[in-house]
Design a protein around this motif. Structure first.
Motif, PDB file in Angstrom:
ATOM      1  N   CYS A  84      48.482  58.796  47.149  1.00 40.68           N
ATOM      2  CA  CYS A  84      49.535  58.281  48.033  1.00 40.68           C
ATOM      3  C   CYS A  84      50.904  58.875  47.761  1.00 40.68           C
ATOM      4  O   CYS A  84      51.823  58.727  48.564  1.00 40.68           O
ATOM      5  CB  CYS A  84      49.611  56.767  47.939  1.00 40.68           C
ATOM      6  SG  CYS A  84      50.184  56.137  46.330  1.00 40.68           S
ATOM      7  N   THR A 105      51.879  55.507  53.099  1.00 41.37           N
ATOM      8  CA  THR A 105      51.503  54.140  52.729  1.00 41.37           C
ATOM      9  C   THR A 105      52.309  53.118  53.508  1.00 41.37           C
ATOM     10  O   THR A 105      51.775  52.119  53.998  1.00 41.37           O
ATOM     11  CB  THR A 105      51.733  53.915  51.218  1.00 41.37           C
ATOM     12  OG1 THR A 105      51.208  55.015  50.480  1.00 41.37           O
ATOM     13  CG2 THR A 105      51.092  52.625  50.758  1.00 41.37           C
ATOM     14  N   GLU A 106      53.604  53.373  53.632  1.00 42.38           N
ATOM     15  CA  GLU A 106      54.469  52.463  54.380  1.00 42.38           C
ATOM     16  C   GLU A 106      54.041  52.373  55.841  1.00 42.38           C
ATOM     17  O   GLU A 106      54.015  51.286  56.426  1.00 42.38           O
ATOM     18  CB  GLU A 106      55.914  52.929  54.278  1.00 42.38           C
ATOM     19  CG  GLU A 106      56.923  51.991  54.918  1.00 42.38           C
ATOM     20  CD  GLU A 106      58.348  52.420  54.698  1.00 42.38           C
ATOM     21  OE1 GLU A 106      59.237  51.574  54.842  1.00 42.38           O
ATOM     22  OE2 GLU A 106      58.583  53.608  54.381  1.00 42.38           O
ATOM     23  N   SER A 115      50.849  50.340  56.135  1.00 38.51           N
ATOM     24  CA  SER A 115      51.062  48.900  55.933  1.00 38.51           C
ATOM     25  C   SER A 115      51.423  48.182  57.226  1.00 38.51           C
ATOM     26  O   SER A 115      51.250  46.968  57.335  1.00 38.51           O
ATOM     27  CB  SER A 115      52.156  48.674  54.884  1.00 38.51           C
ATOM     28  OG  SER A 115      53.436  49.013  55.386  1.00 38.51           O
ATOM     29  N   ARG A 155      45.651  44.981  54.685  1.00 42.85           N
ATOM     30  CA  ARG A 155      45.759  45.334  53.267  1.00 42.85           C
ATOM     31  C   ARG A 155      45.697  46.844  53.120  1.00 42.85           C
ATOM     32  O   ARG A 155      45.004  47.522  53.897  1.00 42.85           O
ATOM     33  CB  ARG A 155      44.620  44.706  52.452  1.00 42.85           C
ATOM     34  CG  ARG A 155      44.569  43.208  52.420  1.00 42.85           C
ATOM     35  CD  ARG A 155      43.247  42.737  51.808  1.00 42.85           C
ATOM     36  NE  ARG A 155      43.013  43.322  50.491  1.00 42.85           N
ATOM     37  CZ  ARG A 155      41.799  43.472  49.948  1.00 42.85           C
ATOM     38  NH1 ARG A 155      40.724  43.108  50.630  1.00 42.85           N
ATOM     39  NH2 ARG A 155      41.671  43.986  48.739  1.00 42.85           N
ATOM     40  N   VAL A 156      46.392  47.362  52.125  1.00 42.20           N
ATOM     41  CA  VAL A 156      46.328  48.783  51.786  1.00 42.20           C
ATOM     42  C   VAL A 156      46.172  48.899  50.276  1.00 42.20           C
ATOM     43  O   VAL A 156      46.951  48.301  49.520  1.00 42.20           O
ATOM     44  CB  VAL A 156      47.593  49.549  52.228  1.00 42.20           C
ATOM     45  CG1 VAL A 156      47.483  51.019  51.821  1.00 42.20           C
ATOM     46  CG2 VAL A 156      47.832  49.419  53.724  1.00 42.20           C
ATOM     47  N   LEU A 213      58.371  50.841  49.215  1.00 43.93           N
ATOM     48  CA  LEU A 213      57.765  49.699  49.895  1.00 43.93           C
ATOM     49  C   LEU A 213      58.583  48.434  49.694  1.00 43.93           C
ATOM     50  O   LEU A 213      58.697  47.600  50.602  1.00 43.93           O
ATOM     51  CB  LEU A 213      56.336  49.504  49.393  1.00 43.93           C
ATOM     52  CG  LEU A 213      55.366  50.635  49.770  1.00 43.93           C
ATOM     53  CD1 LEU A 213      54.126  50.589  48.912  1.00 43.93           C
ATOM     54  CD2 LEU A 213      54.994  50.547  51.240  1.00 43.93           C
ATOM     55  N   VAL A 224      50.053  45.381  49.958  1.00 41.15           N
ATOM     56  CA  VAL A 224      49.813  46.712  49.402  1.00 41.15           C
ATOM     57  C   VAL A 224      49.547  46.607  47.908  1.00 41.15           C
ATOM     58  O   VAL A 224      50.307  45.963  47.176  1.00 41.15           O
ATOM     59  CB  VAL A 224      51.006  47.646  49.651  1.00 41.15           C
ATOM     60  CG1 VAL A 224      50.762  49.005  48.996  1.00 41.15           C
ATOM     61  CG2 VAL A 224      51.262  47.820  51.144  1.00 41.15           C
TER      62      VAL A 224
END
Length: 213
Positions: free
Chosen positions: A53, A59-60, A63, A68-69, A86, A95
């Motif tokens: 990541c 990732t943001e 989300s 869920r991440v 985040l 996350v």
């Protein structure tokens, strides 16, 4: 230990720069992420897995589309940057950040796997072995998307095209869509044959693919 670039390789990269690939700044990256997110066939997913990541830019975005991440990276510094990103964006709920690599066991119950610029850090036998081990554990209908830089990098065991070809030949994965330009290749795969976006949302005139036997 599978055949992949060492953890120290990435530690050295982040020691030289907090964002060594300029994921938060380059237009190439912003455009690639936009295409990746646009290709996802569902509006929302239950649980996404994003290995490699880095500083958490993608990732943001995930989300916002996933309940869920689980995002992982081998570099502790990268995870710290992702955590800060985040937290500042109020996206940390849901996350989970872990220090881990693509070749370790994947989390359970994921319905989306995002391999963004990470598959070619493994050599071909290792990547095939990881996919052969983990993809059968994914539920039917799960999505796997793989986005990779196409230009050769001397340090990497594989090119982006070679990585995508290995993913495409993984038993049980079906190609749903593919994007290709001079710089990036993005393959969208499903576990088992799945309806198109139009068919799954019941747009008149769309039809379902034949089921696997």
């Amino acid at each position: 230990m599978t055949g992949r670039l060492s953890d120290s390789y990435f530690d050295d990269m982040y020691a030289a720069s907090p964002d060594p690939w300029q994921l938060a700044e380059r237009w190439y990256e912003a455009r690639k992420y936009a295409i990746t997110m646009a290709m996802l066939p569902r509006r929302r997913f239950r649980h996404a897995f994003e290995p490699g990541c880095s500083v958490g830019v993608l990732t943001e975005m995930l989300s916002q589309r996933c309940d869920r991440v689980t995002a992982t990276d081998v570099a502790r510094v990268a995870l710290e940057s992702a955590r800060k990103r985040l937290s500042h964006g109020d996206r940390f709920d849901g996350v989970t950040l872990l220090q881990s690599s693509l070749d370790t066991p994947w989390p359970a119950d994921v319905d989306l796997v995002v391999l963004s610029e990470v598959g070619y850090y493994l050599d071909a036998p290792s990547l095939r072995a990881v996919l052969a081990r983990e993809c059968p554990r994914l539920p039917r209908g799960a999505t796997l998307i793989a986005a990779h830089w196409r230009h050769r990098v001397d340090d990497y065991p594989l090119t982006g095209d070679e990585t995508t070809d290995i993913v495409a030949h993984t038993p049980g994965l079906h190609l749903q869509a593919r994007y290709l330009d001079d710089d990036v290749v993005i393959g969208l795969f499903s576990v088992g044959a799945t309806p198109s976006v139009a068919a799954s949302t019941e747009i008149p005139g769309a039809f379902n693919p034949p089921e696997d036997h």
